[in-house]
Write a protein that holds these residues in place. Structure first.
Motif, mmCIF file in Angstrom:
data_model
loop_
_atom_site.group_PDB
_atom_site.id
_atom_site.type_symbol
_atom_site.label_atom_id
_atom_site.label_comp_id
_atom_site.label_asym_id
_atom_site.label_seq_id
_atom_site.Cartn_x
_atom_site.Cartn_y
_atom_site.Cartn_z
ATOM 1 N N SER A 75 10.245 -3.214 49.755
ATOM 2 C CA SER A 75 11.318 -3.362 50.780
ATOM 3 C C SER A 75 12.531 -4.015 50.196
ATOM 4 N N GLY A 76 12.119 -4.787 49.096
ATOM 5 C CA GLY A 76 13.336 -5.439 48.622
ATOM 6 C C GLY A 76 14.052 -4.660 47.556
ATOM 7 N N TYR A 77 13.742 -3.692 47.207
ATOM 8 C CA TYR A 77 14.097 -2.999 45.908
ATOM 9 C C TYR A 77 14.885 -1.760 46.510
ATOM 10 N N ASP A 78 16.144 -1.526 45.698
ATOM 11 C CA ASP A 78 16.897 -0.342 46.140
ATOM 12 C C ASP A 78 16.381 1.074 45.055
ATOM 13 N N ALA A 79 15.660 0.779 43.999
ATOM 14 C CA ALA A 79 15.220 1.789 43.349
ATOM 15 C C ALA A 79 13.620 1.449 42.678
ATOM 16 N N LEU A 80 12.687 2.208 42.553
ATOM 17 C CA LEU A 80 11.506 1.937 41.707
ATOM 18 C C LEU A 80 11.880 2.915 40.472
ATOM 19 N N LEU A 81 11.497 2.345 39.339
ATOM 20 C CA LEU A 81 11.708 2.890 38.235
ATOM 21 C C LEU A 81 10.150 3.023 37.438
ATOM 22 N N PHE A 82 9.595 4.239 37.435
ATOM 23 C CA PHE A 82 8.602 4.385 36.522
ATOM 24 C C PHE A 82 8.697 4.783 35.100
ATOM 25 N N ILE A 113 10.844 8.045 33.968
ATOM 26 C CA ILE A 113 11.246 8.257 32.503
ATOM 27 C C ILE A 113 10.041 8.517 31.648
ATOM 28 N N HIS A 114 10.267 9.747 30.802
ATOM 29 C CA HIS A 114 9.247 10.083 29.874
ATOM 30 C C HIS A 114 7.789 10.291 30.599
ATOM 31 N N SER A 115 6.744 9.673 30.017
ATOM 32 C CA SER A 115 5.456 10.011 30.502
ATOM 33 C C SER A 115 5.139 9.794 31.978
ATOM 34 N N ALA A 116 6.161 9.196 32.606
ATOM 35 C CA ALA A 116 5.910 8.829 34.179
ATOM 36 C C ALA A 116 5.624 10.477 34.735
ATOM 37 N N SER A 117 5.822 11.448 33.947
ATOM 38 C CA SER A 117 5.522 12.694 34.337
ATOM 39 C C SER A 117 4.045 12.938 34.326
ATOM 40 N N ASP A 118 3.358 12.083 33.613
ATOM 41 C CA ASP A 118 1.711 12.302 33.261
ATOM 42 C C ASP A 118 1.202 11.171 34.027
ATOM 43 N N THR A 119 1.387 10.858 35.238
ATOM 44 C CA THR A 119 1.015 9.913 36.234
ATOM 45 C C THR A 119 0.630 10.192 37.398
ATOM 46 N N PRO A 224 13.344 22.890 31.406
ATOM 47 C CA PRO A 224 14.035 21.707 31.955
ATOM 48 C C PRO A 224 13.610 20.311 31.316
ATOM 49 N N THR A 225 14.624 19.525 31.100
ATOM 50 C CA THR A 225 14.170 18.273 30.262
ATOM 51 C C THR A 225 14.703 17.125 31.171
ATOM 52 N N ALA A 226 15.689 17.245 31.791
ATOM 53 C CA ALA A 226 15.926 16.153 32.873
ATOM 54 C C ALA A 226 16.655 16.747 33.987
ATOM 55 N N TRP A 227 16.537 15.911 35.031
ATOM 56 C CA TRP A 227 16.890 16.671 36.375
ATOM 57 C C TRP A 227 16.992 15.778 37.567
ATOM 58 N N TYR A 228 17.714 15.920 38.486
ATOM 59 C CA TYR A 228 17.917 14.933 39.711
ATOM 60 C C TYR A 228 17.667 15.891 40.894
ATOM 61 N N GLN A 229 17.034 15.032 42.077
ATOM 62 C CA GLN A 229 17.160 15.568 43.232
ATOM 63 C C GLN A 229 18.140 14.777 44.089
ATOM 64 N N GLU A 230 19.004 15.359 44.888
ATOM 65 C CA GLU A 230 19.994 14.782 45.845
ATOM 66 C C GLU A 230 19.028 14.141 47.062
ATOM 67 N N LYS A 231 18.002 14.665 47.378
ATOM 68 C CA LYS A 231 17.077 14.276 48.529
ATOM 69 C C LYS A 231 15.869 14.367 47.935
ATOM 70 N N GLY A 242 15.854 9.309 49.834
ATOM 71 C CA GLY A 242 16.763 8.777 48.746
ATOM 72 C C GLY A 242 16.930 9.743 47.931
ATOM 73 N N ARG A 243 17.418 9.328 46.602
ATOM 74 C CA ARG A 243 17.767 10.192 45.544
ATOM 75 C C ARG A 243 16.596 9.984 44.419
ATOM 76 N N SER A 244 16.497 11.190 43.604
ATOM 77 C CA SER A 244 15.455 11.061 42.487
ATOM 78 C C SER A 244 15.908 11.361 41.141
ATOM 79 N N PHE A 245 15.489 10.751 40.278
ATOM 80 C CA PHE A 245 16.277 11.334 38.827
ATOM 81 C C PHE A 245 15.038 11.269 37.927
ATOM 82 N N TYR A 246 14.787 12.122 36.869
ATOM 83 C CA TYR A 246 13.805 11.922 36.044
ATOM 84 C C TYR A 246 14.528 12.556 34.710
ATOM 85 N N THR A 247 14.240 11.795 33.563
ATOM 86 C CA THR A 247 14.239 12.207 32.075
ATOM 87 C C THR A 247 13.060 12.214 31.455
#
Length: 366
Positions: A75-82, A113-119, A224-231, A242-247
């Motif tokens: 709850s103390g973070y504005d974003a989580l980065l995998f 980022i990167h292999s976070a999509s294999d998690t 697709p190589t990088a994308w975002y979700q507004e919601k 919130g927002r989501s971003f992946y590369t």
């Protein structure tokens, strides 16, 4: 005289906007636990991100400890980065996944980022937040994992290839050439992120590299190589997205020392943080940097609506500086000569300028 007065007031307004952009520092938790393949670029990436944190007014904290995934900690973070995470099972246990789900429900932002999509391939809230979902009739041909929405399929050999920019106005791509040559792994995916409403901003140009693998899935066109979700699609009913971003880029140590790539990543992080669903930009939000909101209180477990209807609208009026305003102001700051490009120095310089203009205006008005 009236012109000088207007100039004086205009610069005070600009200064106030600068302060609203930089007065609150966002907090981002970098999570890099791996149970499968481990990238040796992870330490480099963490070091570089922390070295660059002032440039986007962010405080990065890094961990590989799954016990940090609790309601109170997240709850103390504005974003989580995998960051290049891999594996299933103990990457997060059931309690950690529940806290992750709650964080998303309360408006938390997500960057991967990167292999976070294999998690966490069997964790629906995670894969959907990444942008992965397969129609049931398609997934019946494959494993239960596919039904859950796993995203990474395979990649050809590491090689140079061309990335086409499809979102040139997005903060993660605005600095890139229309065709960007990279040395990386051209990931293939098990689903099309656009099926969940994601917007693809980078696409691997398939004519620029060799791929001898067998594709079993339809990942959509362009590649697709990088994308975002507004919601972000990982929330439950009643949650605030919130927002989501992946590369998918980021394999090599050398990649993390490339300024274009770093600008791409930092731009994606900055965009995600400006969702207005966390305390960095919205003092009434339910998650984010606690220091930015001394009156913030803890929240109960499960999907929760925000305390204010404004917090449910990413573009609601009455918030802190909007994304468009922040972008314009950042452009103005970027135009300043060194050493005035740092936010704190820019504010000081702006204040001094306002004082000088004010003194001139006062003398002329006498």
């Amino acid at each position: 005289m009236s012109t000088l007065c207007l100039l004086y007031l205009s610069f005070w307004t600009l200064l106030a906007q600068l302060e609203s952009v930089y007065a609150t520092q966002a907090r981002v938790l970098i999570y890099s636990r791996t149970l499968g393949f481990r990238h040796d670029s992870i330490p480099t990436a963490i070091d570089v991100l922390k070295a660059k944190q002032e440039s986007i007014n962010v405080e990065f904290t890094s961990t590989e400890d799954p016990s940090q995934f609790t309601d109170s900690t997240l709850s103390g973070y504005d974003a989580l980065l995998f960051l290049s995470t891999t594996g299933e099972g103990k990457v997060l246990d059931a309690d950690g996944i529940a806290s992750f789900q709650k964080y998303l429900n309360l408006g938390g932002n997500f960057v991967a980022i990167h292999s976070a999509s294999d998690t966490l391939r069997n964790t629906t809230c995670y894969t959907r937040e990444l942008g992965a979902s397969l129609p049931l009739e398609t997934s019946r041909e494959f494993s239960l994992t596919s039904i859950q929405g796993s995203i990474f399929d395979y990649h050809p050999a590491l090689q140079n290839f061309t990335v086409d920019v499809f979102g040139p106005s997005h903060p993660s791509t605005s600095m890139l050439p229309a065709q960007w040559t990279v040395q990386d792994e051209a990931y293939n995916f098990e689903s099309d992120p656009r099926a969940l409403g994601a917007v693809v901003v980078l696409s691997a140009n398939e004519s620029s590299y060799v791929d001898t693998g067998v594709r079993r899935f339809d990942q959509g066109t362009p590649h697709p190589t990088a994308w975002y979700q507004e919601k972000g699609a990982g929330i439950q009913a009643g949650g605030v997205a919130g927002r989501s971003f992946y590369t998918s880029l980021g394999h090599l140590n050398e990649t993390w020392q490339d300024e274009l790539f770093l600008s791409h990543v930092l731009g994606g992080i900055s965009w995600a943080l400006q969702s207005n669903t966390t305390r960095a930009f919205n003092s009434s939000a339910l998650v984010g940097n606690q220091e930015n909101n001394s009156t913030a209180t803890s929240t109960s477990v499960g999907p929760q609506p925000t305390k204010s209807p404004q917090a449910q609208n990413n573009n609601a009026p009455g918030m802190a500086t909007s994304y468009v305003q922040a972008t314009i102001i950042q452009k103005l700051v970027d135009m300043l000569p060194k050493p005035f490009s740092r936010p704190s120095t820019a504010i000081i310089a702006g204040t001094l300028f306002v004082v000088v203009i004010g003194q001139v205006a006062v003398k002329l008005l006498k």
